[in-house]
Design a protein around this motif. Structure first.
Motif, mmCIF file in Angstrom:
data_model
loop_
_atom_site.group_PDB
_atom_site.id
_atom_site.type_symbol
_atom_site.label_atom_id
_atom_site.label_comp_id
_atom_site.label_asym_id
_atom_site.label_seq_id
_atom_site.Cartn_x
_atom_site.Cartn_y
_atom_site.Cartn_z
ATOM 1 N N UNK A 50 0.649 -1.449 -0.016
ATOM 2 C CA UNK A 50 0.170 -0.264 0.188
ATOM 3 C C UNK A 50 0.470 1.220 -0.184
ATOM 4 N N UNK A 51 2.277 1.181 -0.084
ATOM 5 C CA UNK A 51 3.023 2.101 -0.029
ATOM 6 C C UNK A 51 3.322 2.749 0.915
ATOM 7 N N UNK A 52 2.888 2.468 2.694
ATOM 8 C CA UNK A 52 3.065 2.762 3.508
ATOM 9 C C UNK A 52 4.493 2.244 4.262
ATOM 10 N N UNK A 53 4.613 1.548 5.357
ATOM 11 C CA UNK A 53 5.072 1.248 6.395
ATOM 12 C C UNK A 53 4.529 1.233 7.670
ATOM 13 N N UNK A 54 4.946 0.107 8.361
ATOM 14 C CA UNK A 54 4.656 -0.012 10.049
ATOM 15 C C UNK A 54 5.270 1.198 10.483
ATOM 16 N N UNK A 55 4.338 2.559 11.188
ATOM 17 C CA UNK A 55 5.535 2.920 11.858
ATOM 18 C C UNK A 55 5.072 2.957 13.295
ATOM 19 N N UNK A 56 4.880 1.990 13.620
ATOM 20 C CA UNK A 56 5.149 1.434 15.543
ATOM 21 C C UNK A 56 4.293 0.270 15.904
ATOM 22 N N UNK A 57 4.655 0.241 17.271
ATOM 23 C CA UNK A 57 3.757 -0.896 18.302
ATOM 24 C C UNK A 57 2.684 -0.139 18.866
ATOM 25 N N UNK A 58 1.676 -0.895 19.188
ATOM 26 C CA UNK A 58 1.036 -0.686 20.347
ATOM 27 C C UNK A 58 0.723 -1.302 21.451
ATOM 28 N N UNK A 59 0.168 -1.310 22.568
ATOM 29 C CA UNK A 59 0.302 -2.203 23.694
ATOM 30 C C UNK A 59 -0.375 -2.089 24.501
ATOM 31 N N UNK A 60 -0.873 -2.510 25.037
ATOM 32 C CA UNK A 60 -2.224 -2.273 26.484
ATOM 33 C C UNK A 60 -0.443 -2.413 27.845
ATOM 34 N N UNK A 61 -1.337 -1.102 29.207
ATOM 35 C CA UNK A 61 -0.452 -1.758 30.383
ATOM 36 C C UNK A 61 -2.181 -1.845 31.062
ATOM 37 N N UNK A 62 -2.346 -3.645 32.263
ATOM 38 C CA UNK A 62 -3.560 -3.624 32.672
ATOM 39 C C UNK A 62 -2.744 -3.206 34.382
ATOM 40 N N UNK A 63 -3.505 -2.010 34.575
ATOM 41 C CA UNK A 63 -3.999 -1.552 35.688
ATOM 42 C C UNK A 63 -1.982 -0.852 36.179
ATOM 43 N N UNK A 64 -2.134 -0.481 34.729
ATOM 44 C CA UNK A 64 -0.273 0.836 35.004
ATOM 45 C C UNK A 64 -0.704 1.650 34.180
ATOM 46 N N UNK A 65 -0.154 3.197 34.931
ATOM 47 C CA UNK A 65 -0.287 4.153 33.680
ATOM 48 C C UNK A 65 0.416 3.495 32.394
ATOM 49 N N UNK A 66 -0.192 4.910 31.414
ATOM 50 C CA UNK A 66 0.455 4.683 30.158
ATOM 51 C C UNK A 66 1.659 4.993 29.992
ATOM 52 N N UNK A 67 3.233 4.657 30.344
ATOM 53 C CA UNK A 67 3.966 5.017 30.756
ATOM 54 C C UNK A 67 4.845 3.641 30.306
ATOM 55 N N UNK A 68 5.813 3.969 29.664
ATOM 56 C CA UNK A 68 6.412 2.827 29.334
ATOM 57 C C UNK A 68 7.651 2.129 30.457
ATOM 58 N N UNK A 69 8.041 0.764 30.203
ATOM 59 C CA UNK A 69 8.737 -0.119 31.621
ATOM 60 C C UNK A 69 9.345 0.342 31.506
ATOM 61 N N UNK A 70 10.945 -0.019 32.130
ATOM 62 C CA UNK A 70 12.547 -0.195 31.287
ATOM 63 C C UNK A 70 12.016 -1.524 30.663
ATOM 64 N N UNK A 71 11.435 -2.161 30.965
ATOM 65 C CA UNK A 71 11.136 -3.273 29.606
ATOM 66 C C UNK A 71 11.061 -3.037 28.663
#
Length: 161
Positions: free
Chosen positions: A92-113
């Motif tokens: 489609x002349x696009x690209x993978x922009x990124x990844x989404x995931x959920x944090x169950x019972x945690x903030x929407x802030x990245x973990x160290x992992x």
């Protein structure tokens, strides 16, 4: 800035609610780069994380091994899913922009992992799912020093951003 529609953001939140209390994951397909991108398709994926997957990654931090091997705290996307999404995006002349995931019972802030395994060119959209209800969504990207910086989300009406 990452442009995304309210409908797409709702799809991601719904995916997080459906998989709760485990992490959901998926891909963001679209166009753009250099700080301006637009999501054109949300590509949900099954969370392929399991004990054998955990063994492939070097364990870090002080988390008990029981947390390390659970889909409540980790996610991965199967290689064949990544390849299918990459092929669709390329066609489609696009690209993978990124990844989404959920944090169950945690903030929407990245973990160290999250930080350790992140790719600098990808956006990482995280949805916080508290007690089974999607709450806050935030987007992140690694900077030149390998640290996450928040990326503004431009949420637009309509099906596509």
């Amino acid at each position: 800035m990452l442009g995304i529609s309210g409908v797409q953001l709702g799809e991601i939140g719904g995916h997080g609610e459906k998989t709760y209390p485990w992490e959901c994951c998926g891909l963001l397909l679209g166009t753009g780069d250099g700080g301006q991108a637009r999501v054109l398709q949300v590509w949900p994926a099954a969370n392929a994380w399991d004990a054998s997957t955990a063994e492939m990654f070097e364990r870090g931090g002080d988390e008990p091994i029981r947390d390390w091997q659970t889909q409540e705290r980790r996610y991965t996307i199967a290689p064949e899913v990544m390849l299918a999404a990459q092929k669709t995006a390329r066609d489609r002349h696009w690209r993978i922009l990124g990844i989404y995931h959920s944090h169950p019972n945690h903030e929407a802030v990245p973990s160290e992992c999250d930080r350790q395994w992140a790719w600098p060119e990808y956006y990482y959209l995280i949805v916080s799912v508290a007690e089974g209800v999607a709450r806050e969504s935030r987007c992140w990207q690694l900077d030149e020093q390998g640290q996450f910086q928040e990326v503004p989300l431009s949420v637009e009406s309509g099906e596509n951003a």
